[in-house]
Enzyme design. Structure first.
Site, PDB file in Angstrom:
ATOM      1  N   HIS A 276      49.486  63.057   5.851  1.00 49.22           N
ATOM      2  CA  HIS A 276      49.291  64.341   6.527  1.00 49.22           C
ATOM      3  C   HIS A 276      49.904  64.299   7.929  1.00 49.22           C
ATOM      4  O   HIS A 276      50.681  65.173   8.303  1.00 49.22           O
ATOM      5  CB  HIS A 276      47.804  64.690   6.614  1.00 49.22           C
ATOM      6  CG  HIS A 276      47.503  65.855   7.512  1.00 49.22           C
ATOM      7  ND1 HIS A 276      47.822  67.151   7.174  1.00 49.22           N
ATOM      8  CD2 HIS A 276      46.958  65.916   8.751  1.00 49.22           C
ATOM      9  CE1 HIS A 276      47.460  67.967   8.156  1.00 49.22           C
ATOM     10  NE2 HIS A 276      46.940  67.234   9.136  1.00 49.22           N
TER      11      HIS A 276
ATOM     12  N   ASP B 295      79.543  78.343  16.607  1.00 51.50           N
ATOM     13  CA  ASP B 295      78.851  77.258  15.907  1.00 51.50           C
ATOM     14  C   ASP B 295      78.497  76.209  16.950  1.00 51.50           C
ATOM     15  O   ASP B 295      78.820  76.353  18.126  1.00 51.50           O
ATOM     16  CB  ASP B 295      79.721  76.658  14.786  1.00 51.50           C
ATOM     17  CG  ASP B 295      78.858  76.100  13.643  1.00 51.50           C
ATOM     18  OD1 ASP B 295      77.822  75.468  13.937  1.00 51.50           O
ATOM     19  OD2 ASP B 295      79.203  76.306  12.475  1.00 51.50           O
TER      20      ASP B 295
ATOM     21  N   TRP C 178      49.798  57.309  10.570  1.00 57.42           N
ATOM     22  CA  TRP C 178      51.135  57.733  10.988  1.00 57.42           C
ATOM     23  C   TRP C 178      51.611  56.912  12.177  1.00 57.42           C
ATOM     24  O   TRP C 178      52.794  56.853  12.473  1.00 57.42           O
ATOM     25  CB  TRP C 178      51.160  59.227  11.324  1.00 57.42           C
ATOM     26  CG  TRP C 178      50.717  59.552  12.719  1.00 57.42           C
ATOM     27  CD1 TRP C 178      49.440  59.688  13.155  1.00 57.42           C
ATOM     28  CD2 TRP C 178      51.560  59.757  13.873  1.00 57.42           C
ATOM     29  NE1 TRP C 178      49.415  59.961  14.491  1.00 57.42           N
ATOM     30  CE2 TRP C 178      50.700  60.018  14.958  1.00 57.42           C
ATOM     31  CE3 TRP C 178      52.937  59.754  14.084  1.00 57.42           C
ATOM     32  CZ2 TRP C 178      51.182  60.267  16.246  1.00 57.42           C
ATOM     33  CZ3 TRP C 178      53.409  60.000  15.379  1.00 57.42           C
ATOM     34  CH2 TRP C 178      52.534  60.256  16.437  1.00 57.42           C
TER      35      TRP C 178
ATOM     36  N   SER D  14      68.436  61.202  11.942  1.00 55.05           N
ATOM     37  CA  SER D  14      68.810  62.612  11.830  1.00 55.05           C
ATOM     38  C   SER D  14      68.602  63.341  13.152  1.00 55.05           C
ATOM     39  O   SER D  14      69.477  64.075  13.626  1.00 55.05           O
ATOM     40  CB  SER D  14      67.961  63.253  10.731  1.00 55.05           C
ATOM     41  OG  SER D  14      67.843  64.628  10.935  1.00 55.05           O
ATOM     42  N   SER D  15      67.430  63.123  13.776  1.00 56.57           N
ATOM     43  CA  SER D  15      67.148  63.825  15.028  1.00 56.57           C
ATOM     44  C   SER D  15      68.085  63.380  16.139  1.00 56.57           C
ATOM     45  O   SER D  15      68.473  64.177  16.996  1.00 56.57           O
ATOM     46  CB  SER D  15      65.707  63.564  15.457  1.00 56.57           C
ATOM     47  OG  SER D  15      64.827  64.049  14.491  1.00 56.57           O
TER      48      SER D  15
ATOM     49  N   HIS E 232      54.649  59.582  23.009  1.00 59.20           N
ATOM     50  CA  HIS E 232      54.251  60.645  23.919  1.00 59.20           C
ATOM     51  C   HIS E 232      55.368  61.646  24.173  1.00 59.20           C
ATOM     52  O   HIS E 232      55.125  62.838  24.064  1.00 59.20           O
ATOM     53  CB  HIS E 232      53.629  60.143  25.213  1.00 59.20           C
ATOM     54  CG  HIS E 232      52.825  61.261  25.797  1.00 59.20           C
ATOM     55  ND1 HIS E 232      51.586  61.600  25.317  1.00 59.20           N
ATOM     56  CD2 HIS E 232      53.143  62.211  26.685  1.00 59.20           C
ATOM     57  CE1 HIS E 232      51.169  62.699  25.914  1.00 59.20           C
ATOM     58  NE2 HIS E 232      52.083  63.090  26.751  1.00 59.20           N
TER      59      HIS E 232
ATOM     60  N   GLU F 136      57.407  62.393  22.117  1.00 59.92           N
ATOM     61  CA  GLU F 136      57.402  63.109  20.846  1.00 59.92           C
ATOM     62  C   GLU F 136      56.500  64.341  20.903  1.00 59.92           C
ATOM     63  O   GLU F 136      56.827  65.400  20.351  1.00 59.92           O
ATOM     64  CB  GLU F 136      56.967  62.157  19.732  1.00 59.92           C
ATOM     65  CG  GLU F 136      56.671  62.811  18.398  1.00 59.92           C
ATOM     66  CD  GLU F 136      57.900  63.324  17.685  1.00 59.92           C
ATOM     67  OE1 GLU F 136      59.003  62.842  18.001  1.00 59.92           O
ATOM     68  OE2 GLU F 136      57.764  64.202  16.824  1.00 59.92           O
TER      69      GLU F 136
ATOM     70  N   TYR G  80      56.016  66.195  23.374  1.00 59.96           N
ATOM     71  CA  TYR G  80      56.752  67.266  24.070  1.00 59.96           C
ATOM     72  C   TYR G  80      57.944  67.719  23.245  1.00 59.96           C
ATOM     73  O   TYR G  80      58.388  68.862  23.364  1.00 59.96           O
ATOM     74  CB  TYR G  80      57.141  66.802  25.475  1.00 59.96           C
ATOM     75  CG  TYR G  80      55.901  66.459  26.264  1.00 59.96           C
ATOM     76  CD1 TYR G  80      54.883  67.392  26.382  1.00 59.96           C
ATOM     77  CD2 TYR G  80      55.700  65.208  26.807  1.00 59.96           C
ATOM     78  CE1 TYR G  80      53.713  67.089  27.041  1.00 59.96           C
ATOM     79  CE2 TYR G  80      54.533  64.894  27.474  1.00 59.96           C
ATOM     80  CZ  TYR G  80      53.544  65.844  27.585  1.00 59.96           C
ATOM     81  OH  TYR G  80      52.372  65.540  28.229  1.00 59.96           O
TER      82      TYR G  80
ATOM     83  N   SER H 146      58.643  81.930  25.517  1.00 54.33           N
ATOM     84  CA  SER H 146      59.304  82.414  26.736  1.00 54.33           C
ATOM     85  C   SER H 146      60.333  83.493  26.414  1.00 54.33           C
ATOM     86  O   SER H 146      60.744  84.242  27.295  1.00 54.33           O
ATOM     87  CB  SER H 146      59.989  81.261  27.472  1.00 54.33           C
ATOM     88  OG  SER H 146      59.051  80.287  27.828  1.00 54.33           O
TER      89      SER H 146
ATOM     90  N   HIS I 141      48.285  56.255  28.207  1.00 57.69           N
ATOM     91  CA  HIS I 141      47.001  56.967  28.095  1.00 57.69           C
ATOM     92  C   HIS I 141      46.543  57.055  26.639  1.00 57.69           C
ATOM     93  O   HIS I 141      45.425  57.480  26.372  1.00 57.69           O
ATOM     94  CB  HIS I 141      47.034  58.344  28.777  1.00 57.69           C
ATOM     95  CG  HIS I 141      47.854  59.382  28.099  1.00 57.69           C
ATOM     96  ND1 HIS I 141      48.425  60.433  28.758  1.00 57.69           N
ATOM     97  CD2 HIS I 141      48.193  59.545  26.813  1.00 57.69           C
ATOM     98  CE1 HIS I 141      49.083  61.189  27.904  1.00 57.69           C
ATOM     99  NE2 HIS I 141      48.956  60.678  26.716  1.00 57.69           N
ATOM    100  N   HIS I 142      47.392  56.652  25.708  1.00 62.07           N
ATOM    101  CA  HIS I 142      46.938  56.527  24.323  1.00 62.07           C
ATOM    102  C   HIS I 142      46.216  55.195  24.109  1.00 62.07           C
ATOM    103  O   HIS I 142      45.737  54.933  23.014  1.00 62.07           O
ATOM    104  CB  HIS I 142      48.128  56.612  23.362  1.00 62.07           C
ATOM    105  CG  HIS I 142      48.820  57.941  23.412  1.00 62.07           C
ATOM    106  ND1 HIS I 142      48.535  58.967  22.544  1.00 62.07           N
ATOM    107  CD2 HIS I 142      49.773  58.425  24.242  1.00 62.07           C
ATOM    108  CE1 HIS I 142      49.276  60.016  22.832  1.00 62.07           C
ATOM    109  NE2 HIS I 142      50.038  59.722  23.847  1.00 62.07           N
TER     110      HIS I 142
ATOM    111  N   THR J 133      52.672  72.233  33.383  1.00 61.14           N
ATOM    112  CA  THR J 133      52.146  72.998  32.248  1.00 61.14           C
ATOM    113  C   THR J 133      51.454  74.255  32.750  1.00 61.14           C
ATOM    114  O   THR J 133      51.636  75.347  32.204  1.00 61.14           O
ATOM    115  CB  THR J 133      51.167  72.129  31.441  1.00 61.14           C
ATOM    116  OG1 THR J 133      51.794  70.884  31.168  1.00 61.14           O
ATOM    117  CG2 THR J 133      50.797  72.790  30.143  1.00 61.14           C
TER     118      THR J 133
ATOM    119  N   LYS K 224      53.884  76.934  33.705  1.00 60.53           N
ATOM    120  CA  LYS K 224      54.381  77.714  32.570  1.00 60.53           C
ATOM    121  C   LYS K 224      53.375  78.780  32.148  1.00 60.53           C
ATOM    122  O   LYS K 224      53.720  79.948  31.967  1.00 60.53           O
ATOM    123  CB  LYS K 224      54.662  76.789  31.380  1.00 60.53           C
ATOM    124  CG  LYS K 224      55.858  75.921  31.603  1.00 60.53           C
ATOM    125  CD  LYS K 224      56.473  75.543  30.270  1.00 60.53           C
ATOM    126  CE  LYS K 224      57.916  75.145  30.494  1.00 60.53           C
ATOM    127  NZ  LYS K 224      58.766  75.321  29.371  1.00 60.53           N
TER     128      LYS K 224
ATOM    129  N   ARG L 124      37.624  58.861  14.314  1.00 61.94           N
ATOM    130  CA  ARG L 124      38.784  59.339  13.562  1.00 61.94           C
ATOM    131  C   ARG L 124      39.000  58.498  12.318  1.00 61.94           C
ATOM    132  O   ARG L 124      38.538  57.361  12.230  1.00 61.94           O
ATOM    133  CB  ARG L 124      40.046  59.206  14.408  1.00 61.94           C
ATOM    134  CG  ARG L 124      40.187  60.242  15.445  1.00 61.94           C
ATOM    135  CD  ARG L 124      41.414  59.957  16.264  1.00 61.94           C
ATOM    136  NE  ARG L 124      42.625  60.413  15.575  1.00 61.94           N
ATOM    137  CZ  ARG L 124      43.827  60.375  16.124  1.00 61.94           C
ATOM    138  NH1 ARG L 124      43.979  59.890  17.325  1.00 61.94           N
ATOM    139  NH2 ARG L 124      44.866  60.817  15.479  1.00 61.94           N
TER     140      ARG L 124
END
Lengths: 378, 681
Positions: free
Chosen positions: B80, B109, B172, B202-203, B286, B288, B290, B301, B335-336, B361, B364, B483
């Protein structure tokens, strides 16, 4: 016929396409009062639901009932931040609702001024959050330094993680136990923690936050309970198949009770007398391979110690002195201890998936004997 | 004809010319078609990941439930998480980026169209590779570093392992050593590591492409500070990908080498460091977060100004805040790991760094509110989703601040409080933002509008279902629900709220069904959008709907931020917009010239090779998993040869372009006749 606000808005895009020349002279929107009522009702329903559920359940692992100075300090910090965050959230949501109600498009509304920004307000909403955060940062940093490291003079308990149970070793007293960590109430105890396999995470929420048990490394967690009591603990880091069944208890007792407990634990086990059912159970224990993983310290009969041979399972010398077993998951709520033991001995992996304690295909009689033996092992 | 076109090579490597049918999709290099394929693939995985979540929720709806086995539960939450992050939100964002970035910068393109196709095919085959674990993967019980073969436990009995647990079950995040060779033997975690590696590749390819596109392909006058915010956020995200993916690539290679060749990087018993994996993983993980949220921030926006009929409040602040979030995102990973036993100094430093992210943040969020202030707000479905985004993301952001309070995080980490937090950020934030974008840009894809009435049902049901699902999780976590827990005991007092959560998940599922129905119906029978259905501000709406293959027919010259708006509106004395008299004529002209270009347009040619190179990548990874066998070795060699041969083909295939001169002779007559007619108009 009045249509609902939703249906009216739904038509907007269609109208826009149909009358591209004047996209904004659509019919007037539903009154803002209606929307406000919807918001209010939704909020009320949610609050009512929340209150009813919060009250009916009593959670044994709750973080909201701190029972020691460390957890108390964290709780105080949490609530301070909680109220600040709630204030900020309320500000944003109220602003959002005001904007939605006040500036929703109405018939005959003027086109908005094309405002690109405002340096002053932008500075304000940059600086104010920074000030709030700085204010939160000070007590945070203080608490981090106060709560992380143990007092070097504190009594040490080594806590060793296994898949899926906690082993507790008291180096000062040469006591080895499992699943139930007994500590004296009213003074700091230092958990020195490591793991024998994967990373675990010890969490007794009433006493402190979490700390990892890392293989090959030692971590520290200071524990202190104000008063005697039993506190639940749980492994909080995913540690494999039966992570959810890796629990523990912290038992805080008075100083005198602690001394008694230590003295009892230091004693070797007394072997059951021949001819009793417990003795039969002892024979099963020795002959069916239990001692490959479980230590059982006995005196007499040559003063031998039945050592662990392969896997490291819990020391069973004083098994009956512990009110829970199998990673503090048994007996289950409302379950009789003997029933639970029988279930566990019959097929451990079906109770605790992946358990390293195999199904030894014990007969019903052997199980009964074993239970009699174990329940005498105080 | 030029001389090059007559070289013999052209006859060997003729570029594919299909315009319709399966081959046209396989060989396409059109950024829009690639975006559409990304979109559908992402949505398919959204459904799969959602079904996995529903199964998890059924298991958790009762204390001590036996609906799933522990192995199946662990496999499902692993897949998941992996699916929703790598196979749904990332490719869904990639869908928008692909489809829109060239349109937003005023190009025909991306900078490297074939490379773009390659990133799609690598993603596609990587996703298939990852999911093939359900068929080929094996997940075995731990053997432990000091296991004695004769003493191996029976592995939880036959009931503990079933079809679902043939999939990865180490989470994950794949924490070591639990996901390493000793505690997750079997091939499933190899599929996981290999799959993530391929998806990362790919990314990475996309990231380079998008960065170059933004910097090199902008239309005349499209200065950086005139870029639509979504183009900005795409670029910022691309930089995040560029800098963070190599870290996870290294870490995943270490895991793969550990698992396949016994290198013991993370095996504590051999002197390896399991915490090192966490540092590497979160140093990627982390940023990731964002990577997932910034594109959605870009989307809203775009949505707020259009439906407020005002320019974005503090455009440059919003852009710089996005860049600041991305930059700070690299300095907060630990912080994780506040519970991991890092020193108080490190904890304090990472806690403070985490707090600072709240500032950009907040900028925004306040700027979006400022955009709505004084506007003429139209509550269309995209606008509702964007407003929902603000409210939900604010909750996620604020619960994030409670994690920066390190001691507070010691209580919250690894509980459902965290699950609640990141679902508010990723679902309440990113997914709400993506849906806003889907409703908003659907006309560009289909030429039709999604039904607004169904859209509102979708929004409100999703909004209610979302909150019912994830709001109680805050409480559950603080009440001690850890968890990744397959079971909880009745006396833990968690059952009531878990039932509410499961009910919420069902409501979300219903809302998604409504959306699918809306999509399927509107795609064929929705109201025809025509030009500019939303009275939009940015230049992608200067092309007809659906977007023609060549995007823009005429060269653009951008003069302002919100260029398109200023072509339609000027301002009266009070600074209020006034529609230009020639606006409608301009729109008609744009629609006509967009669909019937006056001149033949040079477009990149289709190619087989991105597909073939992409196909080679998972073949190598299959080979690595089974490298001890002959077949595995053959797969590795075969995959490498396929990639090398395809790269050669890629390098020497000629441009298959009917040159301007030819084109005029062959096809020119009809358009020229029409042109004369319409230019007078």
């Amino acid at each position: 016929m009045r249509r609902t606000g939703i249906a009216r808005e739904g038509l907007w895009a269609a109208k826009l396409v149909a009358r591209r020349d004047s996209p904004y002279d659509a019919e007037p929107m539903a009154s803002s009062g209606r929307l406000a009522r919807v918001f209010a009702l939704m909020g009320l329903a949610f609050l009512l639901g929340a209150c009813s559920l919060v009250e009916i359940e009593d959670a044994v692992l709750t973080t909201f009932e701190p029972a020691g100075p460390n957890a108390q300090r964290i709780d105080d910090l949490f609530w301070m931040v909680f109220w600040i965050a709630t204030g900020v959230f309320a500000f944003v949501v109220v602003a959002l609702i005001v904007l939605v109600l006040r500036f929703r498009d109405r018939e005959g509304a003027k086109e908005p001024k094309q405002l690109h920004g405002n340096a002053k307000v932008e500075v304000v909403w940059t600086v104010i959050p920074a000030i709030i955060l700085a204010a939160i940062a000070v007590p945070t940093v203080q608490a981090v330094f106060d709560l992380t490291e143990c007092d070097p003079a504190a009594m040490k308990v080594e806590l060793i993680g296994h898949q899926w149970w906690f082993e507790a070793h008291y180096p000062d007293y040469e006591v080895d136990t499992a699943n139930v960590v007994v500590i004296p109430a009213g003074r700091e105890v230092c958990l020195e923690m490591t793991s024998e396999d994967v990373i675990h995470n010890f969490w007794a929420p009433s006493l402190h936050g979490k700390r990892y048990l890392v293989p090959g490394q030692w971590t520290q967690l200071k524990l202190e309970a104000y008063e005697p009591g039993e506190f639940w603990a749980h492994c909080a880091e995913f540690c494999g198949l039966s992570h959810s069944l890796m629990r523990a208890r912290v038992l805080a007792v008075s100083e005198s009770e602690f001394e008694t407990w230590v003295a009892e634990q230091q004693q070797p086990a007394v072997l059951p007398e021949e001819g009793t059912q417990a003795y039969e159970g002892y024979q099963v224990f020795v002959n069916r391979g239990c001692t490959q993983c479980h230590a059982y310290r006995v005196d007499g009969e040559g003063g031998s110690e039945i050592a662990r041979e392969a896997f490291n399972g819990p020391d069973l010398t004083h098994f009956a002195s512990r009110h829970v077993f199998a990673g503090a998951t048994l007996p289950e709520f409302g379950e009789d201890r003997e029933t639970a033991l029988a279930r566990w001995l019959a097929d451990p992996p079906s109770v605790k998936p992946g358990s390293f304690m195999p199904n030894l295909a014990l007969s019903g009689e052997e199980i009964d004997d074993l239970i009699a033996f174990l329940e005498e092992s105080r | 004809m030029t001389a090059t076109a007559e070289r013999p090579a052209t006859t060997i490597f003729r570029r594919p010319r299909s315009k319709t049918g399966i081959w046209s999709w396989i060989t396409t290099v059109d950024h829009k078609r690639i975006g559409i394929m990304y979109g559908y693939a992402a949505f398919a995985f959204f459904i799969i990941g959602g079904l996995e979540a529903i199964l998890l929720r059924v298991q958790l709806s009762q204390a001590n439930a036996e609906f799933l086995t522990a192995g199946a539960y662990n496999a499902l939450f692993t897949m998941h998480g992996t699916t929703m992050i790598f196979l749904f939100v990332m490719p869904a964002s990639a869908a928008f980026m692909n489809y829109l970035l060239p349109l937003l910068v005023g190009a025909r393109d991306v900078a490297f169209p074939r490379l773009n196709a390659l990133s799609w095919w690598v993603f596609f085959f990587g996703a298939i590779f990852l999911y093939s674990t359900f068929f080929f993967g094996t997940s075995l019980p731990p053997i432990g570093p000091d296991a004695i073969p004769g003493n191996l436990p029976d592995g939880g009995g036959p009931g503990s392992f079933n079809w679902i647990s043939g999939s990865p079950d180490g989470g994950w995040f794949g924490y070591q050593p639990n996901a390493g060779p000793f505690y997750s033997p079997g091939t499933a975690m190899d599929y996981w590591a290999g799959g993530l590696q391929i998806l990362g590749l790919s990314s990475l390819i996309s990231a380079v492409n998008f960065i170059v596109t933004t910097f090199n392909m902008r239309a005349k006058g499209m200065r950086l500070m005139r870029l639509p915010v979504f183009a900005w956020m795409t670029t910022v995200t691309a930089f995040l990908l560029l800098f963070s993916l190599p870290i996870i690539a290294v870490a995943l290679f270490m895991v793969t080498i550990d698992r396949q060749f016994g290198s013991l990087f993370f095996a504590a018993t051999a002197g390896g460091d399991p915490i090192l994996w966490q540092h590497l993983f979160w140093l990627f993980g982390h940023p990731e977060v964002y990577i997932l949220i910034l594109p959605a921030m870009g989307i809203v926006s775009e949505v707020f100004p259009v439906f407020s009929r005002k320019p974005l409040f503090g455009y440059s602040a919003v852009v710089f805040a996005g860049a600041a979030i991305a930059f700070l995102g690299f300095g907060v990973w630990a912080h994780h790991m506040f519970a991991s036993g890092i020193t108080p100094v490190a904890q304090a430093a990472f806690g403070l760094a985490t707090m600072t992210i709240a500032i950009p943040t907040g900028i925004k969020i306040f700027n979006w509110l400022g955009t709505m202030w004084g506007g003429r707000l139209r509550f269309t479905t995209p606008m509702l989703f964007a407003i929902g985004f603000i409210a939900m993301f604010t909750i996620g952001g604020l619960s994030g601040v409670t994690h920066s309070i390190v001691p507070s995080d010691w209580q919250q980490t690894d509980t459902y409080y965290i699950v609640a937090h990141f679902h508010y950020v990723i679902f309440g934030g990113a997914v709400f933002g993506l849906f806003a974008g889907l409703y908003y840009w659907f006309p560009k894809y289909s030429g039709r509008m999604l039904d607004e009435k169904l859209g509102k049902w979708h929004f409100w049901l999703q909004f209610i279902g979302f909150n019912l699902t994830f709001a109680p999780m805050h409480w559950l976590g603080l009440q001690g629900m850890v968890r990744r827990t397959w079971k909880y005991a009745p006396e833990m007092g968690l059952e009531g709220w878990n039932q509410a959560v499961t009910a919420g998940a069902v409501i979300i599922a219903i809302s998604i069904l409504i959306f699918m129905w809306n999509w399927a119906r509107s795609r064929r029978r929705g109201r025809v959008a025509g030009m500019d259905p939303w009275d939009a501000r940015t230049i992608e709406w200067m092309t007809p709907n659906p977007t023609p293959e060549h995007n823009f027919s005429e060269p653009l010259e951008i003069t302002k931020l919100d260029h398109f708006w200023h072509l339609k509106y000027d301002e009266d004395e009070e600074g209020r917009p006034r529609r230009r008299e020639d606006a409608d004529a301009m729109l008609e002209h744009l629609e006509d010239v967009g669909n019937n270009p006056r001149e033949p347009i040079h477009l990149p040619s289709s190619s087989f090779f991105p597909f073939l190179v992409g196909l080679g990548v998972p073949i190598i990874f299959y080979g690595i998993i089974y490298h001890t066998s002959i077949a595995g070795k053959a797969l590795i060699v075969g995959g490498i040869l396929l990639i090398l041969a395809s790269c050669v083909g890629w390098g020497i295939e000629p441009v298959d372009e009917p040159h301007y001169g030819d084109h005029d002779e062959e096809h020119g007559e009809e358009p020229v006749a029409e042109e004369g007619e319409l230019v007078d108009d």
